[in-house]
Write an enzyme that holds these catalytic residues in place. Structure first.
Site, PDB file in Angstrom:
ATOM      1  N   ASP A 140       0.817  -1.218   0.000  1.00 15.70           N
ATOM      2  CA  ASP A 140       0.000   0.000   0.000  1.00 15.70           C
ATOM      3  C   ASP A 140       0.849   1.265   0.000  1.00 15.70           C
ATOM      4  O   ASP A 140       2.065   1.219   0.196  1.00 15.70           O
ATOM      5  CB  ASP A 140      -0.952  -0.019   1.209  1.00 15.70           C
ATOM      6  CG  ASP A 140      -0.254  -0.425   2.511  1.00 15.70           C
ATOM      7  OD1 ASP A 140       0.989  -0.372   2.571  1.00 15.70           O
ATOM      8  OD2 ASP A 140      -0.950  -0.788   3.466  1.00 15.70           O
ATOM      9  N   ASP A 181      -7.373  -2.312  14.312  1.00 15.09           N
ATOM     10  CA  ASP A 181      -8.786  -2.539  13.966  1.00 15.09           C
ATOM     11  C   ASP A 181      -8.973  -3.767  13.070  1.00 15.09           C
ATOM     12  O   ASP A 181     -10.043  -3.991  12.534  1.00 15.09           O
ATOM     13  CB  ASP A 181      -9.373  -1.294  13.288  1.00 15.09           C
ATOM     14  CG  ASP A 181      -8.688  -0.949  11.963  1.00 15.09           C
ATOM     15  OD1 ASP A 181      -7.759  -1.677  11.551  1.00 15.09           O
ATOM     16  OD2 ASP A 181      -9.089   0.042  11.330  1.00 15.09           O
ATOM     17  N   HIS A 212      -7.209  -4.461  10.253  1.00 10.33           N
ATOM     18  CA  HIS A 212      -6.947  -4.301   8.819  1.00 10.33           C
ATOM     19  C   HIS A 212      -5.654  -4.998   8.398  1.00 10.33           C
ATOM     20  O   HIS A 212      -4.742  -5.177   9.199  1.00 10.33           O
ATOM     21  CB  HIS A 212      -6.971  -2.830   8.389  1.00 10.33           C
ATOM     22  CG  HIS A 212      -5.817  -1.976   8.813  1.00 10.33           C
ATOM     23  ND1 HIS A 212      -5.975  -0.791   9.491  1.00 10.33           N
ATOM     24  CD2 HIS A 212      -4.483  -2.104   8.632  1.00 10.33           C
ATOM     25  CE1 HIS A 212      -4.799  -0.234   9.701  1.00 10.33           C
ATOM     26  NE2 HIS A 212      -3.874  -1.005   9.198  1.00 10.33           N
ATOM     27  N   GLU A 239      -9.553  -1.603   5.438  1.00  8.31           N
ATOM     28  CA  GLU A 239     -10.191  -1.264   6.700  1.00  8.31           C
ATOM     29  C   GLU A 239     -11.444  -2.120   6.902  1.00  8.31           C
ATOM     30  O   GLU A 239     -11.969  -2.698   5.943  1.00  8.31           O
ATOM     31  CB  GLU A 239     -10.576   0.221   6.678  1.00  8.31           C
ATOM     32  CG  GLU A 239      -9.384   1.168   6.625  1.00  8.31           C
ATOM     33  CD  GLU A 239      -8.661   1.316   7.966  1.00  8.31           C
ATOM     34  OE1 GLU A 239      -8.581   0.331   8.727  1.00  8.31           O
ATOM     35  OE2 GLU A 239      -8.166   2.419   8.239  1.00  8.31           O
TER      36      GLU A 239
HETATM   37  C1  GLP Z   1      -0.383   0.367   8.498  1.00 10.79           C
HETATM   38  C2  GLP Z   1      -0.045  -0.524   7.292  1.00 10.79           C
HETATM   39  C3  GLP Z   1      -0.268  -1.979   7.598  1.00 10.79           C
HETATM   40  C4  GLP Z   1       0.343  -2.323   8.935  1.00 10.79           C
HETATM   41  C5  GLP Z   1      -0.329  -1.536  10.028  1.00 10.79           C
HETATM   42  C6  GLP Z   1       0.211  -1.822  11.406  1.00 10.79           C
HETATM   43  O1  GLP Z   1      -1.687   0.755   8.563  1.00 10.79           O
HETATM   44  N1  GLP Z   1      -0.782  -0.168   6.146  1.00 10.79           N
HETATM   45  O2  GLP Z   1       0.289  -2.758   6.551  1.00 10.79           O
HETATM   46  O3  GLP Z   1       0.205  -3.691   9.187  1.00 10.79           O
HETATM   47  O4  GLP Z   1      -0.109  -0.160   9.750  1.00 10.79           O
HETATM   48  O5  GLP Z   1       1.300  -0.991  11.672  1.00 10.79           O
HETATM   49  P1  GLP Z   1       2.340  -1.213  12.824  1.00 10.79           P
HETATM   50  O6  GLP Z   1       3.157  -2.370  12.411  1.00 10.79           O
HETATM   51  O7  GLP Z   1       3.141   0.049  12.849  1.00 10.79           O
HETATM   52  O8  GLP Z   1       1.557  -1.464  14.055  1.00 10.79           O
END
Ligand code: GLP
Length: 266
Positions: free
Chosen positions: A67, A136, A138, A143
Site C-alpha cells: 500500500d 482494527d 486491517h 479497513e
Molecule cells: C499500516 C499498514 C499496515 C500495517 C499496520 C500496522 O496501517 N498499512 O500494513 O500492518 O499499519 O502498523 P504497525 O506495524 O506500525 O503497528
C-alpha cells in the site's frame, strides 16, 4: 492458520526472515509481497544482516508493496516508498526495476490499480506476502467493511487508523485520508502469507483474526481461508488467543521435515 507463539518479537522476525531467505535460495526469482509499519522492522533488519553475511542474494527478486498513501511523492519522508528505501531496499541488492509500490501521485487511480494487479500477475504472482495487522483488524489498508473479494483500489482510512499512524506525522491532520492498497483478494492470492503481530495493542485484533468469525468487519480474518498462512506473534500479542496452549503443543510436536524452512516454501 498456523499460529507460532515466540518469546519475543525478535525471534518471530528472525523466523520470518529465515523462511523468506530459504524461499529465495530455492527460487532466486521469487516474488515477495512486502509490508510497512513498525512491526516488520526487525524482519527487514534480519534479512539485511543475512544479505551482508552473503547468505541471501536479492538480485533476481521482485517485490510488490501492499500500500501507499495518496498525495505523497515517493521521496516524501512519510511515504511508504521512502520507508522501504530506508529500512530495506538501500540495504540489499534488489534491482530498482523490480521494486513495485503503488504510486501515491497516480493521476488515474483506477487505471493505476488495474496496472498494479496486472504487474503482479505478469510477475507470476506473489510467492510470499508479509503482513502486519492494524489494531482494527486491517491488513494492507483494507479497513473494516472492506470486501473480502477486493482488489487493489483506493480506500479511505478510519479515524482509528489515522490516530494509530499519526505518530509518524507531525499531527493527525497531516495523515492522508486516502490510500491505495492491495485488496483482500489480492492478498489471498499469494501462495503463502506470513503475518507478524507484536505487543498487547494487537492482542484483540490477533484473536479476532485467528479465532473469530470470517467477516469483513475484521478483514484479517479472511486469512483463515488461506491454505498456507502462518501467524508469528510474541507472548503479548498472543495473550487473548483461546487456543494458545494447543498452538504451542502443535509447534512443539511438529515433524522434523516441517521444521526446515525449505519445507515451508510455497
Ligand atoms: C499500516 C499498514 C499496515 C500495517 C499496520 C500496522 O496501517 N498499512 O500494513 O500492518 O499499519 O502498523 P504497525 O506495524 O506500525 O503497528
Amino acid at each position: 492458520m498456523e499460529v507460532i507463539i515466540t518469546p519475543s518479537a525478535g525471534e518471530a522476525s528472525a523466523e520470518a526472515a529465515r523462511i523468506v531467505a530459504a524461499l529465495i535460495r530455492a527460487k532466486p526469482r521469487a516474488v515477495l509481497g512486502l509490508a510497512t509499519g513498525s512491526t516488520p522492522l526487525g524482519f527487514y533488519d534480519a534479512l539485511a544482516e543475512m544479505h551482508a553475511r552473503g547468505e541471501v542474494d536479492f538480485s533476481q527478486v521482485t517485490t510488490f508493496n501492499l500500500d501507499e498513501y495518496t498525495g505523497l511523492a515517493p521521496d516524501h519522508p512519510r511515504s511508504y516508498a521512502r520507508f522501504m528505501q530506508e529500512h530495506f531496499f538501500s540495504r540489499v541488492n534488489i534491482a530498482p526495476g523490480r521494486i513495485h509500490i503503488p504510486d501515491g501521485l497516480a493521476r488515474d487511480i483506477p487505471a493505476h490499480c488495474e496496472a498494479y494487479e496486472a504487474a503482479i500477475r505478469e510477475a507470476g504472482g506473489i510467492d510470499v506476502q508479509l503482513l502486519g495487522i492494524g489494531s482494527d483488524g486491517h491488513i494492507g489498508f483494507n479497513e473494516p467493511s472492506s470486501s473480502l473479494g477486493s482488489r487493489t483500489r483506493l480506500k479511505t482510512l478510519t479515524e482509528r487508523t489515522i490516530r494509530d499512524n499519526a505518530r509518524f506525522f507531525a499531527s493527525p491532520e497531516e495523515v492522508p485520508r486516502h490510500v491505495i492498497t492491495m485488496g483482500v483478494r489480492t492478498i489471498l492470492d499469494a501462495r503463502r502469507c506470513l503475518v507478524l503481530a507484536f505487543g498487547d495493542a494487537k492482542a484483540a485484533a490477533v484473536a479476532a483474526m485467528a479465532e473469530g468469525p470470517v467477516t469483513a468487519d475484521v478483514p484479517a480474518s479472511a486469512l483463515q481461508l488461506h491454505a498456507s498462512c502462518a501467524l508469528l506473534v510474541d507472548e503479548e500479542a498472543a495473550a487473548r488467543l483461546k487456543r494458545a496452549e494447543y498452538y504451542r503443543w502443535v509447534y512443539a510436536n511438529k515433524p522434523a521435515w516441517q521444521r526446515t524452512p525449505q519445507a515451508q516454501r510455497p
